[in-house]
Scaffold this motif. Structure first.
Motif, short mmCIF file in Angstrom:
data_model
loop_
_atom_site.label_atom_id
_atom_site.label_comp_id
_atom_site.label_asym_id
_atom_site.label_seq_id
_atom_site.Cartn_x
_atom_site.Cartn_y
_atom_site.Cartn_z
N ASP A 1 8.76 40.60 9.17
CA ASP A 1 8.36 42.16 8.34
C ASP A 1 8.00 42.65 7.88
O ASP A 1 6.99 41.85 7.04
CB ASP A 1 10.50 41.74 7.46
CG ASP A 1 11.76 42.11 8.53
OD1 ASP A 1 11.79 42.25 9.37
OD2 ASP A 1 12.40 41.94 7.29
N SER B 1 20.24 39.53 1.37
CA SER B 1 20.64 40.43 2.60
C SER B 1 20.52 39.26 3.40
O SER B 1 19.23 39.06 4.23
CB SER B 1 19.71 41.69 2.85
OG SER B 1 20.26 42.10 4.42
N PRO C 1 11.16 41.03 1.60
CA PRO C 1 11.24 40.79 3.36
C PRO C 1 11.72 39.72 4.27
O PRO C 1 10.98 38.68 3.29
CB PRO C 1 10.55 41.80 4.10
CG PRO C 1 9.03 41.61 3.51
CD PRO C 1 9.61 41.65 1.83
N GLY C 2 11.98 39.82 5.46
CA GLY C 2 11.77 38.64 5.71
C GLY C 2 10.51 37.89 6.75
O GLY C 2 10.12 39.70 7.10
N SER D 1 26.33 38.68 3.78
CA SER D 1 26.41 38.04 4.69
C SER D 1 27.05 38.44 5.91
O SER D 1 28.60 39.81 5.61
CB SER D 1 26.20 36.79 5.02
OG SER D 1 26.34 35.82 6.02
N TYR E 1 11.99 48.86 5.53
CA TYR E 1 13.31 49.17 4.41
C TYR E 1 12.99 50.40 2.65
O TYR E 1 13.61 50.61 1.61
CB TYR E 1 13.87 47.77 3.12
CG TYR E 1 13.37 46.81 4.55
CD1 TYR E 1 14.88 46.57 4.39
CD2 TYR E 1 12.14 45.90 5.16
CE1 TYR E 1 15.14 45.16 5.44
CE2 TYR E 1 12.61 44.77 5.46
CZ TYR E 1 14.19 44.28 6.22
OH TYR E 1 14.66 43.14 6.70
N HIS F 1 15.80 39.81 1.57
CA HIS F 1 16.36 39.97 3.08
C HIS F 1 15.91 37.77 4.00
O HIS F 1 14.41 38.41 4.13
CB HIS F 1 15.89 41.55 3.68
CG HIS F 1 16.40 41.09 5.79
ND1 HIS F 1 17.76 41.03 5.52
CD2 HIS F 1 15.93 40.86 6.73
CE1 HIS F 1 17.56 41.05 6.90
NE2 HIS F 1 16.66 41.26 8.02
N SER F 2 17.17 38.27 4.30
CA SER F 2 16.98 37.13 5.38
C SER F 2 16.21 36.00 4.87
O SER F 2 15.74 34.98 4.08
CB SER F 2 15.93 37.11 6.53
OG SER F 2 15.93 36.32 7.30
N GLU G 1 20.48 42.81 10.51
CA GLU G 1 19.51 43.33 8.95
C GLU G 1 20.63 44.48 8.52
O GLU G 1 21.28 45.39 9.13
CB GLU G 1 18.91 44.35 9.82
CG GLU G 1 17.50 43.58 10.41
CD GLU G 1 16.50 44.36 11.11
OE1 GLU G 1 16.04 45.40 11.15
OE2 GLU G 1 15.23 43.38 11.27
#
Length: 320
Positions: free
Chosen positions: A54, A150, A50-51, A258, A59, A126-127, A292
């Motif tokens: 996060d 993502s 995750p980011g 994106s 998720y 993500h991120s 997100e």
């Protein structure tokens, strides 16, 4: 013939077939993780990161969907985040000494996880997780069959100034005060979520509310601003990725999803990265998507998930 729609999961419950545990890094630090078993026959395995700020509960919907499609799935919290403790001076500020610590954790976890799971092996993130994954790829520290990112933090949204100048300002802020102090204001009231935060993350009010529900149920997940040390190290790490020849030497298929509407990370940086990566691909959303994307309204999220499934079927087919 159309495929039947997958049943929706309860996003506020750990799925019955998933198991929460911890993984111990080489230095003894414990990282929280969650695992779904592989299908029969297994489609392969996905490791998801995750980011910043996060936690993997956000998720569950995506992770469970991949599992029901046949993938063995693992997700983990980063060192110093969510259920993996803190590295700063308080319970909510996100701090790290250097991004290389996260690269080292990912390198060791990847080695253990890959040896214990069926291929093909996919890295998804993500991120900020996407940033660390890209650092590991540039360092040739991991060897996935494919990568899915993502809204990757390949650059941060902010003033269009050279990275060395932005890093210099952050370094000065670390010199005039503690590097562990918050770099931006979270809220006037300690622990309170900023009123306009949802406008940065998702158009889907119910999915956004899921995050707040998990924060209340599991207070250890709550994280606010990053530290000035995190900011300075983020700029330093971005300079590693921007270096000439860095991304050009990554020959793994990489799909980035994106949005040009992103107010947290740099969409132009993702566009540049897709052009620099020898096997880079980019799926672009506009004003219909906030940061997100995998937690957006169904029309957006379904499109992103379909693009990811098509990419993986093409570049990482199931092994026979």
């Amino acid at each position: 013939m159309d495929q039947p729609a997958l049943p929706k999961i309860d996003r506020r419950a750990i799925p019955a077939r998933a198991r929460e545990s911890s993984w111990e890094a080489p230095d003894g630090y414990a990282l929280r993780r969650i695992d779904w078993p592989a299908g029969a026959p297994p489609r392969g395995s996905i490791l998801f990161l995750p980011g910043r700020g996060d936690f993997y509960e956000k998720y569950l919907e995506t992770l469970d969907q991949w599992n029901r499609a046949g993938w063995r799935v693992t997700a983990t919290d980063w060192r110093g985040q969510a259920g993996s403790g803190r590295l700063g001076d308080d319970a909510v500020t996100g701090h790290i000494g250097d991004f290389s610590q996260w690269v080292d954790d990912l390198t060791a976890l990847w080695s253990d996880w890959k040896a214990a799971t069926p291929g093909p092996h996919i890295l998804a993130a993500h991120s900020m997780g996407g940033h660390v994954v890209m650092r590991a790829l540039v360092a040739h520290a991991v060897d996935p069959d494919a990568v899915v990112l993502s809204a990757p933090m390949l650059g941060m949204s902010g003033p269009p100034l050279p990275l060395f100048l932005l890093q210099g300002v952050a370094k000065l802020m670390c010199m005039v005060g503690k590097p562990t102090r918050p770099a931006w204001k979270w809220s006037e009231k300690p622990g309170e979520i900023p009123a306009r935060r949802r406008d940065l993350l998702s158009h889907d009010g119910e999915r956004y509310a899921d995050e707040l529900w998990w924060r209340e149920k599991r207070p250890e997940l709550v994280m606010g601003p990053g530290s000035w040390g995190w900011v300075e190290r983020a700029y330093a790490s971005s300079r590693v990725l921007e270096a000439k020849g860095a991304l050009e030497a990554v020959h793994v298929p990489v799909l980035m999803v994106s949005t040009s509407n992103d107010k947290l990370v740099s969409h132009p940086a993702a566009v540049r990265a897709a052009e620099r990566l020898p096997q880079g691909e980019l799926v672009v959303f506009g004003k219909e998507a906030h940061h997100e994307i995998l937690r957006e309204v169904d029309a957006v999220r379904d499109q992103a998930m379909a693009a990811i499934a098509e990419f993986l079927d093409r570049v990482a087919p199931a092994r026979t």
